[in-house]
Scaffold this active site. Sequence first.
Site, mmCIF file in Angstrom:
data_model
loop_
_atom_site.group_PDB
_atom_site.id
_atom_site.type_symbol
_atom_site.label_atom_id
_atom_site.label_comp_id
_atom_site.label_asym_id
_atom_site.label_seq_id
_atom_site.Cartn_x
_atom_site.Cartn_y
_atom_site.Cartn_z
ATOM 1 N N HIS A 83 0.819 -1.397 0.100
ATOM 2 C CA HIS A 83 -0.046 -0.064 0.087
ATOM 3 C C HIS A 83 0.948 1.396 0.127
ATOM 4 C CE1 HIS A 83 -0.218 0.609 4.524
ATOM 5 N NE2 HIS A 83 0.849 -0.659 4.698
ATOM 6 N N ASP A 85 -0.662 3.898 0.957
ATOM 7 C CA ASP A 85 -0.588 5.619 1.968
ATOM 8 C C ASP A 85 0.118 5.311 3.216
ATOM 9 O OD1 ASP A 85 -1.967 3.610 2.514
ATOM 10 O OD2 ASP A 85 -3.815 4.532 3.383
ATOM 11 N N ASP A 146 6.222 1.723 6.500
ATOM 12 C CA ASP A 146 4.743 1.308 6.642
ATOM 13 C C ASP A 146 4.235 1.937 5.166
ATOM 14 O OD1 ASP A 146 2.178 -0.465 6.870
ATOM 15 O OD2 ASP A 146 1.827 1.107 8.808
ATOM 16 N N GLU A 180 -4.790 1.817 3.018
ATOM 17 C CA GLU A 180 -4.713 0.498 3.360
ATOM 18 C C GLU A 180 -5.609 0.936 5.143
ATOM 19 O OE1 GLU A 180 -2.936 -2.517 6.171
ATOM 20 O OE2 GLU A 180 -2.443 -0.314 5.864
ATOM 21 N N HIS A 386 3.053 3.384 12.493
ATOM 22 C CA HIS A 386 2.467 5.032 13.102
ATOM 23 C C HIS A 386 3.081 6.391 14.096
ATOM 24 C CE1 HIS A 386 -1.067 2.416 11.707
ATOM 25 N NE2 HIS A 386 -0.157 1.970 10.840
#
Length: 415
Positions: A83, A85, A146, A180, A386
């Site tokens: 992904h 994003d 990520d 995602e 994150h």
Amino acid sequence: MISDYVFTVADRFLKYVTIDTQSDPNSDTFPSTEKQKDLGRLLVEELQQMGVADAHLDAYGYVYATIPANTEKKVPVLCFCSHMDTSSDCSGTGVKPIVHRHYDGSDIVLPDDPTQVISVKQHPYLKEKIGEDIITASGTTLLGADDKAGVAIIMDLAHFLMTHPDVKHGAIKILFTPDEEIGRGVDKVDMKKLGADFGYTLDGGTRGSYTDETFSANAVIVTFHGISAHPGLAKGKMVNSMKVAGTFLDLLPKDSFSPETTEDREGFVHPVQIEGTVEKTTVQFIIRDFETEQLKMHEKRLEEFAKQAVGRYEGASYTFESREQYRNMKDILKNYPQVTEYVKEAMKRSDVTFHQESARGGTDGSRLSYMGLPCPDIFTGEMAFHSKQEYVSIQDMQKSVEVLVNLVQIWEENS
């Protein structure tokens, strides 16, 4: 062959993370942010320059591409997916990646905010990375490993295969998805156009990790209804729905049943958003468990707490809504043991220790597996995602590329 290859994954990654692709859970567009297409357009351009002729970006922000087969064998079509994003939990604007060459094992202080320290105590995986090259952000943003590590790995795989036609493989499909991180990653994917038989997401953590099991997941909305009245004349009339909701939340166990009190294969119930007025308050939950049948048990218990709360306020009422989000991919993948066995062999050939994991979450692969594309997850090296302390090892990303090169050959050999 791979030992002589000059990897491009690190250079690609350092470029991709500077492009802001944060998704927005509060948007009702698809993709949720147009800026995700900025990376998509770059990836299409790079793929076309490699000679991947059909690479394109569609209106929904998906990148599709095909590396044609170069073998006479009939090989199942593989899809590699990541992904584009990044999470809305932490800013992805103005990412300044830093390469820490020959990491020496000490804590990493991020220069733009020295209070952000990637400590070995908090991140013990760093002990295994001594001597490697670690990429971090500068302290004010997340890094974006990520899942731009996964994107860069797949792009380097494409580069390798396009420049090494002697390496035999079947048709390879590439899929890069938007959104995602907000649970919409495969909402608009065109499975017929994709045309793959088996897939692998590249969105995992430590070197050698392989995830073929995820939570099963439901979303629940509990709505409490009160009675509104003028506060100056409210005695015996008003029922404040926010107070009913507060009582409900207070009934939740303090030492179990929640993300902060569970681990390993324990499921949980987690309130993620609350919004209310005197008359109406909604509480949104996510429900998670590895055993799909347990979701209903968790919901039944949660509804009991709602009944108890309403019972303490005469005139109050509630409604309880449940919606399926995704299901444990293990229930699909167990029917295709070769999907796992070939990864084991690919890691063995790459001198990587294979370790199977269960993810306390979900991936695009969770839903793709139930859309007809069995799709476990392979490591990228992304860690502490994150957060501003996110990091990735260049050598981990390179090893992931090597595993994929071996994997496509193993599928061809066994066909």
